[in-house]
Design a protein around this motif. Structure first.
Motif, PDB file in Angstrom:
ATOM      1  N   VAL A  30       0.576  -1.546  -0.358  1.00  0.00           N
ATOM      2  CA  VAL A  30      -0.199   0.462   0.205  1.00  0.00           C
ATOM      3  C   VAL A  30       1.280   1.882   0.027  1.00  0.00           C
ATOM      4  N   ILE A  31       1.906   1.446   0.772  1.00  0.00           N
ATOM      5  CA  ILE A  31       2.456   2.475   1.092  1.00  0.00           C
ATOM      6  C   ILE A  31       3.556   2.578  -0.391  1.00  0.00           C
ATOM      7  N   THR A  32       4.069   1.418  -1.075  1.00  0.00           N
ATOM      8  CA  THR A  32       4.756   1.489  -2.921  1.00  0.00           C
ATOM      9  C   THR A  32       4.243   2.440  -3.572  1.00  0.00           C
ATOM     10  N   CYS A  33       3.079   1.666  -3.367  1.00  0.00           N
ATOM     11  CA  CYS A  33       2.196   2.455  -4.118  1.00  0.00           C
ATOM     12  C   CYS A  33       1.433   3.412  -4.489  1.00  0.00           C
ATOM     13  N   MET A  34       1.774   4.243  -2.998  1.00  0.00           N
ATOM     14  CA  MET A  34       0.796   5.307  -2.499  1.00  0.00           C
ATOM     15  C   MET A  34       1.800   6.538  -3.366  1.00  0.00           C
ATOM     16  N   LYS A  35       3.248   5.683  -2.647  1.00  0.00           N
ATOM     17  CA  LYS A  35       4.281   6.561  -2.885  1.00  0.00           C
ATOM     18  C   LYS A  35       4.897   6.825  -4.944  1.00  0.00           C
ATOM     19  N   SER A  36       4.223   5.739  -5.498  1.00  0.00           N
ATOM     20  CA  SER A  36       4.517   5.430  -7.207  1.00  0.00           C
ATOM     21  C   SER A  36       3.317   6.640  -7.179  1.00  0.00           C
ATOM     22  N   ALA A  37       2.342   6.343  -6.933  1.00  0.00           N
ATOM     23  CA  ALA A  37       0.923   7.383  -7.168  1.00  0.00           C
ATOM     24  C   ALA A  37       1.168   8.947  -7.046  1.00  0.00           C
ATOM     25  N   LEU A  38       1.827   9.322  -5.879  1.00  0.00           N
ATOM     26  CA  LEU A  38       2.220  10.561  -5.260  1.00  0.00           C
ATOM     27  C   LEU A  38       3.820  10.938  -6.440  1.00  0.00           C
ATOM     28  N   VAL A  39       4.030  10.085  -7.042  1.00  0.00           N
ATOM     29  CA  VAL A  39       5.059  11.279  -7.816  1.00  0.00           C
ATOM     30  C   VAL A  39       4.278  10.963  -9.547  1.00  0.00           C
ATOM     31  N   PHE A  40       3.467  10.215  -9.779  1.00  0.00           N
ATOM     32  CA  PHE A  40       2.886  10.315 -10.150  1.00  0.00           C
ATOM     33  C   PHE A  40       1.904  11.312 -10.887  1.00  0.00           C
ATOM     34  N   LEU A  41       1.328  12.083 -10.090  1.00  0.00           N
ATOM     35  CA  LEU A  41       0.965  12.730  -9.685  1.00  0.00           C
ATOM     36  C   LEU A  41       1.453  14.482  -9.548  1.00  0.00           C
ATOM     37  N   ALA A  42       2.825  14.479  -8.864  1.00  0.00           N
ATOM     38  CA  ALA A  42       3.563  15.681  -8.926  1.00  0.00           C
ATOM     39  C   ALA A  42       4.256  15.480 -10.556  1.00  0.00           C
ATOM     40  N   VAL A  43       4.808  14.567 -11.723  1.00  0.00           N
ATOM     41  CA  VAL A  43       5.149  15.391 -12.642  1.00  0.00           C
ATOM     42  C   VAL A  43       4.306  14.860 -13.452  1.00  0.00           C
ATOM     43  N   GLY A  44       3.543  14.059 -14.051  1.00  0.00           N
ATOM     44  CA  GLY A  44       2.221  13.111 -14.758  1.00  0.00           C
ATOM     45  C   GLY A  44       2.485  14.426 -15.725  1.00  0.00           C
ATOM     46  N   PRO A  45       1.698  15.615 -14.979  1.00  0.00           N
ATOM     47  CA  PRO A  45       0.882  16.461 -15.040  1.00  0.00           C
ATOM     48  C   PRO A  45       2.116  17.270 -15.988  1.00  0.00           C
ATOM     49  N   LEU A  46       2.541  17.911 -15.875  1.00  0.00           N
ATOM     50  CA  LEU A  46       3.945  18.424 -16.411  1.00  0.00           C
ATOM     51  C   LEU A  46       4.423  17.844 -17.651  1.00  0.00           C
ATOM     52  N   ILE A  47       4.760  16.656 -17.212  1.00  0.00           N
ATOM     53  CA  ILE A  47       5.018  16.384 -18.642  1.00  0.00           C
ATOM     54  C   ILE A  47       4.589  15.905 -19.860  1.00  0.00           C
ATOM     55  N   GLY A  48       3.252  15.374 -18.929  1.00  0.00           N
ATOM     56  CA  GLY A  48       1.739  15.858 -20.166  1.00  0.00           C
ATOM     57  C   GLY A  48       1.258  16.566 -20.697  1.00  0.00           C
ATOM     58  N   ALA A  49       1.653  18.610 -20.633  1.00  0.00           N
ATOM     59  CA  ALA A  49       1.415  19.090 -20.623  1.00  0.00           C
ATOM     60  C   ALA A  49       2.887  20.042 -21.470  1.00  0.00           C
ATOM     61  N   PHE A  50       3.632  19.109 -21.505  1.00  0.00           N
ATOM     62  CA  PHE A  50       4.413  19.371 -21.975  1.00  0.00           C
ATOM     63  C   PHE A  50       4.913  18.667 -23.212  1.00  0.00           C
ATOM     64  N   LEU A  51       4.703  16.969 -23.719  1.00  0.00           N
ATOM     65  CA  LEU A  51       4.404  16.763 -24.718  1.00  0.00           C
ATOM     66  C   LEU A  51       3.167  16.698 -25.781  1.00  0.00           C
ATOM     67  N   LEU A  52       1.465  18.000 -24.963  1.00  0.00           N
ATOM     68  CA  LEU A  52       0.839  18.004 -25.859  1.00  0.00           C
ATOM     69  C   LEU A  52       1.158  19.338 -26.114  1.00  0.00           C
ATOM     70  N   SER A  53       1.867  20.387 -25.667  1.00  0.00           N
ATOM     71  CA  SER A  53       2.019  20.791 -26.057  1.00  0.00           C
ATOM     72  C   SER A  53       2.675  21.614 -27.567  1.00  0.00           C
ATOM     73  N   THR A  54       3.969  20.860 -27.296  1.00  0.00           N
ATOM     74  CA  THR A  54       4.926  19.994 -28.502  1.00  0.00           C
ATOM     75  C   THR A  54       4.616  19.435 -29.382  1.00  0.00           C
ATOM     76  N   ALA A  55       3.437  18.640 -29.217  1.00  0.00           N
ATOM     77  CA  ALA A  55       2.723  17.754 -30.355  1.00  0.00           C
ATOM     78  C   ALA A  55       2.587  19.079 -30.505  1.00  0.00           C
ATOM     79  N   SER A  56       1.326  19.500 -30.364  1.00  0.00           N
ATOM     80  CA  SER A  56       0.540  20.697 -31.064  1.00  0.00           C
ATOM     81  C   SER A  56       1.240  21.522 -31.882  1.00  0.00           C
ATOM     82  N   ALA A  57       2.453  21.951 -31.402  1.00  0.00           N
ATOM     83  CA  ALA A  57       3.137  23.014 -31.623  1.00  0.00           C
ATOM     84  C   ALA A  57       3.996  21.900 -33.550  1.00  0.00           C
ATOM     85  N   LEU A  58       4.603  20.801 -33.034  1.00  0.00           N
ATOM     86  CA  LEU A  58       4.054  20.335 -34.078  1.00  0.00           C
ATOM     87  C   LEU A  58       3.728  20.340 -35.570  1.00  0.00           C
ATOM     88  N   VAL A  59       2.126  19.956 -35.165  1.00  0.00           N
ATOM     89  CA  VAL A  59       1.417  20.389 -35.667  1.00  0.00           C
ATOM     90  C   VAL A  59       1.026  20.746 -36.803  1.00  0.00           C
TER      91      VAL A  59
END
Length: 150
Positions: A12-41
């Motif tokens: 449970v603790i390992t899953c929570m740590k992983s989920a919090l890392v995904f929460l902290a870093v994931g949207p930032l990476i997603g914004a980068f990927l989506l805006s870069t893809a939009s710029a390339l299009v």
């Protein structure tokens, strides 16, 4: 009995740590990927195109956390639980499990929001949302590949 309880809490603790890392870093990476893809299009490689990309990142990051926070958290929990149950050690397996967990979490979030899964196949925004989730989850899984212990 105590050993099983301790192992359960460790999972449970390992899953929570992983989920919090995904929460902290994931949207930032997603914004980068989506805006870069939009710029390339749009294929506008000029100073104004670069400034538009930077402004998209600056304005888009807070919205990325609002829109992608919960699915990123879910993807992290799915990722950690599947890796721990399957006991996969290779980096390739962890990245593929990360991409799969992103696909599941972001598809579920899109269906909950849109209420009709059939529009997923015809709506370009829905596919971009889900593919962004797959990409960000694979990248975060790559970052976590050595930090996840069972």
């Amino acid at each position: 009995m105590e050993d099983t309880t301790q192992k359960g809490w460790r999972v449970v603790i390992t899953c929570m740590k992983s989920a919090l890392v995904f929460l902290a870093v994931g949207p930032l990476i997603g914004a980068f990927l989506l805006s870069t893809a939009s710029a390339l299009v749009n294929l506008e490689f000029s100073p104004s195109g670069l400034s538009a990309w930077v402004m998209t990142m600056v304005v888009g990051v807070p919205f990325a956390y609002v829109i992608g926070g919960i699915p990123s958290f879910l993807a992290g929990a799915i990722f950690a639980s599947v890796v721990m149950v399957a006991k996969k050690k290779s980096t390739r397996a962890k990245v593929l499990i990360g991409a799969f967990s992103g696909a599941v979490a972001f598809t579920a979030a899109y269906i909950v929001h849109d209420k009709t899964p059939l529009t997923l196949l015809t709506n370009g925004d829905g596919m971009a949302y889900i593919l962004t989730g797959v990409g960000l989850s694979a990248v975060v899984a790559l970052l976590l590949r050595r930090r996840l212990h069972s």
